[in-house]
Design a protein around this motif. Structure first.
Motif, PDB file in Angstrom:
ATOM      1  N   VAL A 189       0.847  -1.196   0.000  1.00 32.07           N
ATOM      2  CA  VAL A 189       0.000   0.000   0.000  1.00 32.07           C
ATOM      3  C   VAL A 189       0.880   1.242   0.000  1.00 32.07           C
ATOM      4  O   VAL A 189       1.768   1.375   0.842  1.00 32.07           O
ATOM      5  CB  VAL A 189      -0.905   0.011   1.255  1.00 32.07           C
ATOM      6  CG1 VAL A 189      -1.790   1.240   1.275  1.00 32.07           C
ATOM      7  CG2 VAL A 189      -1.756  -1.261   1.322  1.00 32.07           C
ATOM      8  N   LYS A 190       0.630   2.126  -0.970  1.00 34.09           N
ATOM      9  CA  LYS A 190       1.341   3.409  -1.000  1.00 34.09           C
ATOM     10  C   LYS A 190       0.321   4.523  -0.798  1.00 34.09           C
ATOM     11  O   LYS A 190      -0.832   4.381  -1.204  1.00 34.09           O
ATOM     12  CB  LYS A 190       1.987   3.629  -2.370  1.00 34.09           C
ATOM     13  CG  LYS A 190       3.028   2.639  -2.776  1.00 34.09           C
ATOM     14  CD  LYS A 190       3.506   3.060  -4.158  1.00 34.09           C
ATOM     15  CE  LYS A 190       4.554   2.123  -4.703  1.00 34.09           C
ATOM     16  NZ  LYS A 190       4.932   2.522  -6.064  1.00 34.09           N
ATOM     17  N   PHE A 191       0.777   5.629  -0.233  1.00 35.85           N
ATOM     18  CA  PHE A 191      -0.114   6.769  -0.006  1.00 35.85           C
ATOM     19  C   PHE A 191       0.278   7.918  -0.933  1.00 35.85           C
ATOM     20  O   PHE A 191       1.460   8.281  -1.000  1.00 35.85           O
ATOM     21  CB  PHE A 191      -0.015   7.250   1.447  1.00 35.85           C
ATOM     22  CG  PHE A 191      -0.685   6.326   2.427  1.00 35.85           C
ATOM     23  CD1 PHE A 191      -0.088   5.125   2.805  1.00 35.85           C
ATOM     24  CD2 PHE A 191      -1.916   6.645   2.973  1.00 35.85           C
ATOM     25  CE1 PHE A 191      -0.708   4.262   3.696  1.00 35.85           C
ATOM     26  CE2 PHE A 191      -2.541   5.794   3.870  1.00 35.85           C
ATOM     27  CZ  PHE A 191      -1.942   4.604   4.239  1.00 35.85           C
ATOM     28  N   SER A 192      -0.695   8.505  -1.616  1.00 39.50           N
ATOM     29  CA  SER A 192      -0.431   9.730  -2.385  1.00 39.50           C
ATOM     30  C   SER A 192      -0.208  10.869  -1.389  1.00 39.50           C
ATOM     31  O   SER A 192      -0.579  10.762  -0.214  1.00 39.50           O
ATOM     32  CB  SER A 192      -1.625  10.049  -3.290  1.00 39.50           C
ATOM     33  OG  SER A 192      -2.728  10.413  -2.475  1.00 39.50           O
TER      34      SER A 192
ATOM     35  N   ILE B  86      -1.462  -1.141  -4.116  1.00 35.87           N
ATOM     36  CA  ILE B  86      -2.567  -0.209  -3.877  1.00 35.87           C
ATOM     37  C   ILE B  86      -2.022   1.203  -3.740  1.00 35.87           C
ATOM     38  O   ILE B  86      -1.006   1.420  -3.069  1.00 35.87           O
ATOM     39  CB  ILE B  86      -3.335  -0.612  -2.600  1.00 35.87           C
ATOM     40  CG1 ILE B  86      -4.220  -1.829  -2.894  1.00 35.87           C
ATOM     41  CG2 ILE B  86      -4.165   0.538  -2.049  1.00 35.87           C
ATOM     42  CD1 ILE B  86      -5.008  -2.326  -1.711  1.00 35.87           C
ATOM     43  N   MET B  87      -2.679   2.148  -4.379  1.00 39.90           N
ATOM     44  CA  MET B  87      -2.364   3.566  -4.178  1.00 39.90           C
ATOM     45  C   MET B  87      -3.564   4.202  -3.489  1.00 39.90           C
ATOM     46  O   MET B  87      -4.666   4.220  -4.037  1.00 39.90           O
ATOM     47  CB  MET B  87      -2.099   4.243  -5.531  1.00 39.90           C
ATOM     48  CG  MET B  87      -1.938   5.747  -5.444  1.00 39.90           C
ATOM     49  SD  MET B  87      -0.510   6.267  -4.449  1.00 39.90           S
ATOM     50  CE  MET B  87       0.812   6.090  -5.635  1.00 39.90           C
ATOM     51  N   VAL B  88      -3.342   4.693  -2.269  1.00 38.97           N
ATOM     52  CA  VAL B  88      -4.418   5.388  -1.566  1.00 38.97           C
ATOM     53  C   VAL B  88      -4.512   6.778  -2.170  1.00 38.97           C
ATOM     54  O   VAL B  88      -3.513   7.507  -2.233  1.00 38.97           O
ATOM     55  CB  VAL B  88      -4.142   5.475  -0.045  1.00 38.97           C
ATOM     56  CG1 VAL B  88      -5.348   6.003   0.678  1.00 38.97           C
ATOM     57  CG2 VAL B  88      -3.716   4.127   0.515  1.00 38.97           C
ATOM     58  N   LEU B  89      -5.698   7.138  -2.627  1.00 42.64           N
ATOM     59  CA  LEU B  89      -5.861   8.416  -3.327  1.00 42.64           C
ATOM     60  C   LEU B  89      -6.263   9.538  -2.379  1.00 42.64           C
ATOM     61  O   LEU B  89      -5.675  10.616  -2.408  1.00 42.64           O
ATOM     62  CB  LEU B  89      -6.909   8.286  -4.425  1.00 42.64           C
ATOM     63  CG  LEU B  89      -6.582   7.231  -5.509  1.00 42.64           C
ATOM     64  CD1 LEU B  89      -7.769   7.039  -6.426  1.00 42.64           C
ATOM     65  CD2 LEU B  89      -5.341   7.663  -6.283  1.00 42.64           C
TER      66      LEU B  89
ATOM     67  N   VAL C 246      -6.217  -1.907   6.939  1.00 49.11           N
ATOM     68  CA  VAL C 246      -7.429  -2.337   6.223  1.00 49.11           C
ATOM     69  C   VAL C 246      -7.088  -2.710   4.780  1.00 49.11           C
ATOM     70  O   VAL C 246      -7.483  -3.766   4.274  1.00 49.11           O
ATOM     71  CB  VAL C 246      -8.514  -1.228   6.249  1.00 49.11           C
ATOM     72  CG1 VAL C 246      -9.637  -1.528   5.274  1.00 49.11           C
ATOM     73  CG2 VAL C 246      -9.087  -1.075   7.657  1.00 49.11           C
ATOM     74  N   LEU C 247      -6.297  -1.862   4.113  1.00 51.17           N
ATOM     75  CA  LEU C 247      -6.038  -2.089   2.688  1.00 51.17           C
ATOM     76  C   LEU C 247      -5.012  -3.196   2.446  1.00 51.17           C
ATOM     77  O   LEU C 247      -5.033  -3.850   1.402  1.00 51.17           O
ATOM     78  CB  LEU C 247      -5.615  -0.786   2.006  1.00 51.17           C
ATOM     79  CG  LEU C 247      -6.722   0.282   1.935  1.00 51.17           C
ATOM     80  CD1 LEU C 247      -6.245   1.498   1.151  1.00 51.17           C
ATOM     81  CD2 LEU C 247      -8.004  -0.267   1.313  1.00 51.17           C
ATOM     82  N   GLN C 248      -4.128  -3.432   3.412  1.00 49.31           N
ATOM     83  CA  GLN C 248      -3.166  -4.543   3.284  1.00 49.31           C
ATOM     84  C   GLN C 248      -3.872  -5.879   3.074  1.00 49.31           C
ATOM     85  O   GLN C 248      -3.325  -6.803   2.496  1.00 49.31           O
ATOM     86  CB  GLN C 248      -2.337  -4.660   4.565  1.00 49.31           C
ATOM     87  CG  GLN C 248      -1.039  -3.911   4.493  1.00 49.31           C
ATOM     88  CD  GLN C 248      -0.295  -3.985   5.816  1.00 49.31           C
ATOM     89  OE1 GLN C 248      -0.839  -4.350   6.847  1.00 49.31           O
ATOM     90  NE2 GLN C 248       0.962  -3.630   5.779  1.00 49.31           N
ATOM     91  N   LEU C 249      -5.097  -5.970   3.596  1.00 47.66           N
ATOM     92  CA  LEU C 249      -5.864  -7.217   3.465  1.00 47.66           C
ATOM     93  C   LEU C 249      -6.536  -7.326   2.102  1.00 47.66           C
ATOM     94  O   LEU C 249      -7.130  -8.355   1.788  1.00 47.66           O
ATOM     95  CB  LEU C 249      -6.933  -7.283   4.568  1.00 47.66           C
ATOM     96  CG  LEU C 249      -6.425  -7.311   6.008  1.00 47.66           C
ATOM     97  CD1 LEU C 249      -7.577  -7.095   6.979  1.00 47.66           C
ATOM     98  CD2 LEU C 249      -5.738  -8.629   6.301  1.00 47.66           C
TER      99      LEU C 249
ATOM    100  N   LEU D 115     -12.972   6.613   1.895  1.00 47.06           N
ATOM    101  CA  LEU D 115     -11.585   6.262   1.599  1.00 47.06           C
ATOM    102  C   LEU D 115     -11.525   5.806   0.148  1.00 47.06           C
ATOM    103  O   LEU D 115     -12.290   4.928  -0.252  1.00 47.06           O
ATOM    104  CB  LEU D 115     -11.152   5.139   2.535  1.00 47.06           C
ATOM    105  CG  LEU D 115      -9.819   4.456   2.218  1.00 47.06           C
ATOM    106  CD1 LEU D 115      -8.668   5.447   2.316  1.00 47.06           C
ATOM    107  CD2 LEU D 115      -9.591   3.274   3.153  1.00 47.06           C
ATOM    108  N   LYS D 116     -10.636   6.436  -0.652  1.00 44.90           N
ATOM    109  CA  LYS D 116     -10.570   6.100  -2.079  1.00 44.90           C
ATOM    110  C   LYS D 116      -9.189   5.571  -2.436  1.00 44.90           C
ATOM    111  O   LYS D 116      -8.189   6.137  -2.016  1.00 44.90           O
ATOM    112  CB  LYS D 116     -10.872   7.348  -2.915  1.00 44.90           C
ATOM    113  CG  LYS D 116     -12.286   7.840  -2.684  1.00 44.90           C
ATOM    114  CD  LYS D 116     -12.746   8.799  -3.762  1.00 44.90           C
ATOM    115  CE  LYS D 116     -14.195   9.208  -3.549  1.00 44.90           C
ATOM    116  NZ  LYS D 116     -15.146   8.105  -3.722  1.00 44.90           N
ATOM    117  N   TRP D 117      -9.169   4.489  -3.218  1.00 44.65           N
ATOM    118  CA  TRP D 117      -7.887   3.917  -3.643  1.00 44.65           C
ATOM    119  C   TRP D 117      -8.030   3.272  -5.012  1.00 44.65           C
ATOM    120  O   TRP D 117      -9.131   3.045  -5.492  1.00 44.65           O
ATOM    121  CB  TRP D 117      -7.387   2.904  -2.616  1.00 44.65           C
ATOM    122  CG  TRP D 117      -8.088   1.592  -2.575  1.00 44.65           C
ATOM    123  CD1 TRP D 117      -7.754   0.452  -3.241  1.00 44.65           C
ATOM    124  CD2 TRP D 117      -9.278   1.257  -1.817  1.00 44.65           C
ATOM    125  NE1 TRP D 117      -8.635  -0.557  -2.941  1.00 44.65           N
ATOM    126  CE2 TRP D 117      -9.576  -0.095  -2.075  1.00 44.65           C
ATOM    127  CE3 TRP D 117     -10.110   1.971  -0.942  1.00 44.65           C
ATOM    128  CZ2 TRP D 117     -10.664  -0.755  -1.504  1.00 44.65           C
ATOM    129  CZ3 TRP D 117     -11.185   1.319  -0.377  1.00 44.65           C
ATOM    130  CH2 TRP D 117     -11.458  -0.018  -0.648  1.00 44.65           C
TER     131      TRP D 117
END
Ligand code: SAH
Length: 235
Positions: free
Chosen positions: A162-165, A228-231, A190-193, A218-220
């Motif tokens: 998971v990466k964060f913008s 995953i890129m968290v937007l 949450v998103l790692q799953l 939450l948008k990704w």
């Protein structure tokens, strides 16, 4: 046939406001803080001694799905969503009696004006879930080390990267200031799953996914290498 009816003893206050994105079992997202507010009829006496237990069992109603009924065979996510097993061989929410059971961490107990509040961690519970009962978790009976666990032998992969913008990072910081919870950590866990159904995991898609966490959207999205890129976290 005798029927039984139970009154809930309390209600869950959770960061998960919709079904999509909720972890499939407890303790996979330890950053998720949840409160269980007991009904007014339960005084401090009813939980006396419970503070000595680090974990408790929560039995609850799958209230959001109970109207959808049940089928004798279901496709558990762990089998990729394409193989069926009997409902009683699964932890599916669609059951003849819509009862759920989760072991969760009990952080502390608070006597508030609204009633007794149990502060919990790592729940897999939707907001407003009605709770039927609480029991202390007893490792000497409840933890069976040599148990066989059928098709769910290993814990699910927690390896989605998971990466964060920049936008998402600053949204998380603002959200943390506003609600006093470590939001970036929560989003990461949450998103790692990978909340997508298992048959979609690994699929290339340009779609922007979203889930409700607290009062945020939450948008990704998924990058070409499936990371995953968290937007953003939109209020
Ligand atoms: N640990 C429990 C629940 C497992 S199913 C048990 O084994 O019985 C977990 C899923 O239940 C979550 O991913 C979420 O999608 C769903 N869920 C949680 N609370 C719910 C509710 N109140 N109504 C319907 N579904 C719920």
């Amino acid at each position: 046939m005798t029927t039984f009816s139970f009154n809930p003893i309390g209600t869950i206050n959770s960061c998960y406001k919709e079904k999509f994105g909720i972890p499939r079992q407890p303790n996979l997202v330890p950053a998720a803080e949840t409160q269980l507010l007991l009904n007014q009829e339960f005084s401090e006496e009813s939980v006396r001694g419970l503070e000595g237990f680090s974990h408790i069992w929560i039995s609850f109603i799958f209230h959001a799905t109970q109207a959808q009924g049940w089928k004798p065979m279901v496709r558990p996510p762990r089998l990729g969503g394409n193989k069926k097993v009997g409902v009683f061989a699964t932890r599916s929410t669609f059951r003849p009696n819509p009862l759920g059971l989760s072991v969760v961490e009990l952080e502390r107990i608070e006597a508030s004006a609204a009633g007794i509040i149990l502060h919990l961690r790592g729940c897999d519970l939707l907001d407003q879930t009605p709770v039927i009962d609480i029991k202390p978790y007893l490792p000497y009976v409840d933890a069976v080390f040599d148990a066989q666990s059928g098709f769910a032998e290993n814990s699910p992969a927690v390896n989605q990267q998971v990466k964060f913008s920049q936008q998402a990072k600053s949204d998380c910081e603002l959200a943390t200031l506003r609600i006093g919870v470590e939001v970036e950590k929560l989003v990461l866990q949450v998103l790692q799953l990978d909340p997508r159904p298992s048959y979609k995991q690994g699929e290339k898609t340009a779609r922007v996914y979203s889930m409700k966490l607290y009062d945020f959207d939450l948008k990704w999205k998924y990058l070409d290498d499936n990371k995953i890129m968290v937007l953003a976290l939109v209020l």
